[in-house]
Scaffold this active site. Structure first.
Site, mmCIF file in Angstrom:
data_model
loop_
_atom_site.group_PDB
_atom_site.id
_atom_site.type_symbol
_atom_site.label_atom_id
_atom_site.label_comp_id
_atom_site.label_asym_id
_atom_site.label_seq_id
_atom_site.Cartn_x
_atom_site.Cartn_y
_atom_site.Cartn_z
ATOM 1 N N ASP A 159 51.760 42.137 37.035
ATOM 2 C CA ASP A 159 52.289 41.278 38.095
ATOM 3 C C ASP A 159 53.721 41.705 38.398
ATOM 4 O O ASP A 159 54.556 41.789 37.475
ATOM 5 C CB ASP A 159 52.298 39.811 37.653
ATOM 6 N N LYS A 203 49.925 36.981 45.027
ATOM 7 C CA LYS A 203 50.178 35.794 44.207
ATOM 8 C C LYS A 203 51.287 34.988 44.866
ATOM 9 O O LYS A 203 52.224 35.557 45.433
ATOM 10 C CB LYS A 203 50.568 36.256 42.799
ATOM 11 N N LYS A 244 45.952 34.703 43.775
ATOM 12 C CA LYS A 244 46.391 33.960 42.595
ATOM 13 C C LYS A 244 47.486 32.968 42.977
ATOM 14 O O LYS A 244 48.627 33.357 43.217
ATOM 15 C CB LYS A 244 46.916 34.919 41.523
#
Length: 313
Positions: free
Chosen positions: A159, A222, A258
């Site tokens: 990430d 995300k 996400k």
């Protein structure tokens, strides 16, 4: 699983009639990014009112549990704390064989090797936040090195945070080049790009950031780090899912989603599930393509699944 990237305009990324435009700006022009925030709020309100109640079921809560990325990203993290979290994941798999295990364990890269050596459950990914999380404000050499070391230590997903400052300065090429370089550092390991939607000021900006991140190499997008004042919101999720769908329709490339930060209740999770279902469809309703970054939700979901208060994690 194979990840294939990135479809961009021809002519080496330059328009022969306008050499000042980057390939990313040309890609962005293929989409309608002028959104009205009030319209987005109304659309989300309608989805919540009309669709959420039918998804408030035990089976969907079990699915949501299996989409959790169990996370600890604290200044006070220790090896002992991380090891306890991983041991709980191992124990859960033995004690609750009828409930899906969590999708991933998310930690800082300094703990990657510890997690890789102690995690016993097949199918639980090891997610690392890299690239000078949560600000992304570091020299590229530092961000690349951290990412490469995380992958070498056993991270199976990375990430990163989008360079928000470059985006807000309209330096789309610089922002995307950073993301692209980080994707190269990941190699074959999937990369999630955190947009930090609470800092992007408008739904139009969220859509632009989502599209640019996907064209630059994101395998997932995300919402948030959870470190800013505003984290995930249903409106940001809706806009991001719309962008994923339009990108998929144009390129054929499926991108994961996400939400993270501020997911504090089971109903929050059901709302995000419903938005994904209504905007993206069943193809995204797997724990490969839909994740939730949270730890506090695990016990809440488990309590409702078991129909008794449970504090396992």
């Amino acid at each position: 699983m194979a990840y294939t990237k990135t479809i961009l305009p021809e002519n080496g990324g330059k328009n022969m009639k306008n050499d000042d435009k980057s390939k990313y700006e040309e890609a962005l022009e293929q989409y309608d990014t002028t959104l009205n925030d009030a319209d987005v709020q109304a659309a989300v309100k309608q989805i919540i009112e009309e669709k959420v109640p039918q998804n408030d079921t035990r089976d969907i809560k079990k699915f949501l549990f299996g989409s959790i990325e169990l996370t600890t990203l604290s200044t006070t993290d220790t090896e002992e704390k991380v090891l306890r979290m991983v041991e709980k994941v191992n124990q859960f798999d033995r004690e609750y064989p009828d409930i899906p295990h969590v999708a991933a364990v998310c930690v800082y890269p300094v703990f990657t090797e510890l997690v890789a050596n102690s995690l016993e459950v097949d199918g639980v990914q090891i997610t690392n936040v890299c690239g000078n999380f949560p600000s992304s404000q570091a020299r590229m050499e530092v961000k690349v090195a951290e990412t490469q070391l995380a992958v070498a230590d056993g991270a199976t997903e990375i990430d990163i945070v989008m360079p928000v400052g470059k985006f807000l300065s309209d330096d789309y090429e610089g922002m995307c080049d950073d993301i692209s370089e980080m994707k190269q550092a990941c190699g074959n390991v999937p990369m999630k790009v955190i947009l930090e939607t609470g800092d992007l000021q408008s739904c139009s900006n969220i859509k632009k950031a989502a599209l640019l991140s996907m064209y630059a190499g994101a395998d997932y997008i995300k919402t948030s780090t959870g470190k800013e004042k505003v984290s995930a919101t249903p409106e940001a999720a809706y806009v991001m899912c719309k962008a994923i769908k339009e990108y998929y329709d144009k390129t054929g490339i499926q991108i994961g989603f996400k939400p993270a930060g501020g997911i504090n209740s089971v109903m929050d999770a059901i709302i995000y599930y419903t938005i994904v279902k209504e905007v993206l469809g069943e193809k995204w309703l797997t724990n490969q393509w839909f994740r939730m970054g949270t730890s506090r939700l695990a016990n809440l979901l488990l309590s409702e699944i078991l129909e008794k208060e449970t504090k396992f994690f």
